[in-house]
Design a protein around this motif. Structure first.
Motif, mmCIF file in Angstrom:
data_model
loop_
_atom_site.group_PDB
_atom_site.id
_atom_site.type_symbol
_atom_site.label_atom_id
_atom_site.label_comp_id
_atom_site.label_asym_id
_atom_site.label_seq_id
_atom_site.Cartn_x
_atom_site.Cartn_y
_atom_site.Cartn_z
ATOM 1 N N THR A 177 -11.321 51.742 23.927
ATOM 2 C CA THR A 177 -10.759 52.118 25.221
ATOM 3 C C THR A 177 -10.601 53.629 25.276
ATOM 4 O O THR A 177 -10.995 54.341 24.357
ATOM 5 C CB THR A 177 -9.401 51.431 25.445
ATOM 6 O OG1 THR A 177 -8.430 51.999 24.550
ATOM 7 C CG2 THR A 177 -9.494 49.930 25.182
ATOM 8 N N THR A 178 -10.008 54.127 26.349
ATOM 9 C CA THR A 178 -9.848 55.582 26.490
ATOM 10 C C THR A 178 -8.879 56.164 25.474
ATOM 11 O O THR A 178 -8.955 57.361 25.156
ATOM 12 C CB THR A 178 -9.351 55.929 27.903
ATOM 13 O OG1 THR A 178 -8.097 55.267 28.144
ATOM 14 C CG2 THR A 178 -10.363 55.513 28.956
ATOM 15 N N ASP A 179 -7.963 55.354 24.950
ATOM 16 C CA ASP A 179 -6.960 55.915 24.040
ATOM 17 C C ASP A 179 -6.638 55.006 22.861
ATOM 18 O O ASP A 179 -5.551 55.064 22.302
ATOM 19 C CB ASP A 179 -5.668 56.232 24.806
ATOM 20 C CG ASP A 179 -5.081 55.018 25.493
ATOM 21 O OD1 ASP A 179 -5.759 53.966 25.555
ATOM 22 O OD2 ASP A 179 -3.948 55.116 25.993
ATOM 23 N N GLY A 180 -7.580 54.158 22.502
ATOM 24 C CA GLY A 180 -7.317 53.316 21.342
ATOM 25 C C GLY A 180 -8.395 52.264 21.153
ATOM 26 O O GLY A 180 -9.341 52.158 21.949
ATOM 27 N N SER A 209 -24.305 46.780 17.451
ATOM 28 C CA SER A 209 -23.171 47.446 16.812
ATOM 29 C C SER A 209 -21.902 46.609 16.797
ATOM 30 O O SER A 209 -20.925 46.978 16.149
ATOM 31 C CB SER A 209 -22.876 48.764 17.531
ATOM 32 O OG SER A 209 -22.458 48.514 18.877
ATOM 33 N N SER A 210 -21.907 45.479 17.541
ATOM 34 C CA SER A 210 -20.690 44.660 17.702
ATOM 35 C C SER A 210 -19.534 45.509 18.237
ATOM 36 O O SER A 210 -18.387 45.355 17.829
ATOM 37 C CB SER A 210 -20.294 43.993 16.382
ATOM 38 O OG SER A 210 -21.277 43.064 15.979
ATOM 39 N N THR A 211 -19.874 46.411 19.156
ATOM 40 C CA THR A 211 -18.879 47.309 19.745
ATOM 41 C C THR A 211 -19.086 47.375 21.251
ATOM 42 O O THR A 211 -20.219 47.436 21.740
ATOM 43 C CB THR A 211 -19.007 48.722 19.161
ATOM 44 O OG1 THR A 211 -18.824 48.664 17.746
ATOM 45 C CG2 THR A 211 -17.966 49.660 19.769
ATOM 46 N N ILE A 212 -17.967 47.320 21.992
ATOM 47 C CA ILE A 212 -17.998 47.483 23.445
ATOM 48 C C ILE A 212 -17.185 48.712 23.795
ATOM 49 O O ILE A 212 -16.027 48.841 23.373
ATOM 50 C CB ILE A 212 -17.420 46.253 24.170
ATOM 51 C CG1 ILE A 212 -18.186 44.985 23.814
ATOM 52 C CG2 ILE A 212 -17.435 46.457 25.681
ATOM 53 C CD1 ILE A 212 -17.583 43.725 24.396
ATOM 54 N N ASN A 213 -17.751 49.606 24.556
ATOM 55 C CA ASN A 213 -17.027 50.781 25.042
ATOM 56 C C ASN A 213 -16.560 50.531 26.478
ATOM 57 O O ASN A 213 -17.382 50.409 27.383
ATOM 58 C CB ASN A 213 -17.921 52.020 24.990
ATOM 59 C CG ASN A 213 -18.288 52.408 23.574
ATOM 60 O OD1 ASN A 213 -17.439 52.410 22.683
ATOM 61 N ND2 ASN A 213 -19.564 52.733 23.357
ATOM 62 N N ILE A 214 -15.246 50.433 26.657
ATOM 63 C CA ILE A 214 -14.673 50.270 27.986
ATOM 64 C C ILE A 214 -13.977 51.583 28.330
ATOM 65 O O ILE A 214 -12.788 51.796 28.036
ATOM 66 C CB ILE A 214 -13.691 49.076 28.035
ATOM 67 C CG1 ILE A 214 -14.425 47.794 27.632
ATOM 68 C CG2 ILE A 214 -13.101 48.917 29.427
ATOM 69 C CD1 ILE A 214 -13.575 46.546 27.694
ATOM 70 N N LYS A 251 -15.649 43.930 37.641
ATOM 71 C CA LYS A 251 -16.724 44.544 36.843
ATOM 72 C C LYS A 251 -17.396 43.540 35.921
ATOM 73 O O LYS A 251 -18.627 43.544 35.768
ATOM 74 C CB LYS A 251 -16.149 45.707 36.034
ATOM 75 C CG LYS A 251 -17.150 46.418 35.140
ATOM 76 C CD LYS A 251 -16.479 47.564 34.388
ATOM 77 C CE LYS A 251 -17.446 48.280 33.457
ATOM 78 N NZ LYS A 251 -16.767 49.392 32.713
ATOM 79 N N TYR A 252 -16.598 42.654 35.298
ATOM 80 C CA TYR A 252 -17.126 41.730 34.305
ATOM 81 C C TYR A 252 -17.274 40.292 34.840
ATOM 82 O O TYR A 252 -17.504 39.367 34.064
ATOM 83 C CB TYR A 252 -16.245 41.739 33.060
ATOM 84 C CG TYR A 252 -16.202 43.092 32.380
ATOM 85 C CD1 TYR A 252 -17.343 43.626 31.793
ATOM 86 C CD2 TYR A 252 -15.034 43.856 32.362
ATOM 87 C CE1 TYR A 252 -17.332 44.877 31.188
ATOM 88 C CE2 TYR A 252 -15.005 45.113 31.758
ATOM 89 C CZ TYR A 252 -16.155 45.617 31.180
ATOM 90 O OH TYR A 252 -16.135 46.864 30.589
#
Length: 336
Positions: A177-180, A209-214, A251-252
């Protein structure tokens, strides 16, 4: 969860309408020494009535429907009343803020000066509490959606667990997330959202990467999103992050969250947030919320309470939305 919109016709030109925490009763001309009572309308857990009684002055009364609910769980109501006549000349009276324990029609009345023409009475509930006979302080019923919200979240969780079992959806994923950073499960995210599912099914960077950037949600708001998906969200957390949850649900493509947010936003429309809610309804195509805001502004005449804000709103509003507002004005002012 939400009161939504309702209207009832009681013959002649008498009409009762409700929206959010407002009720409006239109009464045809009152004769000398006459008594009129509205149809019942539901606000909170109680059915309510408005009545007018004409003598030397007009007495307006507000009271709950007699019965077990009013007797065992009497309402402590904080409210405003407004009476207006179509005229000519058009006249309007607004009461001070009242707070009364209401059990029957004798517990409260508001005397107003007599006038000619069709009478319209508005009541706006600012707060409703359940009075108790013990030492506990009365507790507001708003927000009071925890049971319905828990049912929706629990049903969603059971569906996710079932799909996780039948389709063998299982994996861990990191959310930035933006801060964590937060941890979640691919299987549950994929089960609740076709957008997330697409990320993990196709050769996208999230799968590798098993990573989601929100990048448009803070840690706290994203925690609320995961809390809803997993069925663990708390009531105050939901109310605090409704707008962020709505944006994420849109969005999702998470329809349960989107519907729940719309119902909740419709529940507490006020003069201070109605223009913001109208913009949100237009942005996310929420027809019930949009209709509720337009009804609040034009049918209930609250447009006059936001005159200072409306110019700024029109400078940024979509042209089609402004056209709908204009059409609503024409409908609201059409002679009955």
């Amino acid at each position: 969860m939400s009161l939504g919109l309702s209207a009832s016709m009681s013959g002649g030109e008498n009409r009762l309408e409700t929206i959010s925490r407002l009720a409006q009763w239109r009464v045809d001309t009152i004769g000398p020494c006459s008594y009129r009572r509205s149809d019942a309308f539901k606000i909170g857990i109680w059915n309510w009535y408005l009545s007018v009684e004409k003598g030397r002055s007009i007495n307006v009364r507000l009271f709950p429907e007699p019965g077990r609910v009013a007797k065992e769980r009497p309402p402590l109501a904080r409210f405003l009343l407004r009476a207006s006549w179509a005229g000519p000349p058009r006249r309007s009276f607004t009461s001070p803020v009242h707070e009364h324990l209401l059990r029957n029609s004798e517990d409260f009345f508001w005397p107003i000066e007599m006038s000619l023409g069709r009478l319209t009475i508005d009541v706006e509930f600012l707060d409703l509490k359940i009075a108790t006979n013990n030492a506990k302080s009365p507790v507001s019923i708003w927000p009071n959606e925890s049971m319905a919200l828990q049912n929706i979240a629990s049903k969603s969780t059971l569906g996710l667990l079932s799909r996780m079992l039948t389709e063998s959806i299982h994996a861990d994923v990191t959310i930035n997330t933006t801060d964590g950073v937060l941890k979640a499960h691919k299987a549950i995210l994929a089960a609740c959202s076709p957008v997330f599912e697409s990320m993990f099914l196709h050769d996208l960077k999230e799968k590798e990467s098993s990573t989601i950037n929100i990048s448009d949600m803070c840690l706290e708001s994203c925690s609320a999103l995961l809390g809803f998906i997993y069925g663990a969200i708390k009531q105050d957390q939901f109310w605090k992050h409704r707008l962020s949850l709505l944006a994420a649900a849109n969005k999702y493509s998470i329809s349960d969250i989107k519907d729940c947010c719309e119902e909740s936003l419709l529940e507490d429309i006020t003069s201070s947030n109605v223009l913001e809610r109208l913009h949100v309804a237009w942005l996310y195509q929420l027809e019930k919320l949009k209709k509720g805001c337009l009804t609040y502004l034009f049918v209930f005449g609250k447009i006059y309470d936001v005159r200072d804000e409306i110019n700024s709103f029109f400078q940024h509003a979509d042209r089609e939305l402004m056209l709908e507002m204009f059409q609503e004005v024409l409908t609201a002012w059409k002679p009955i």
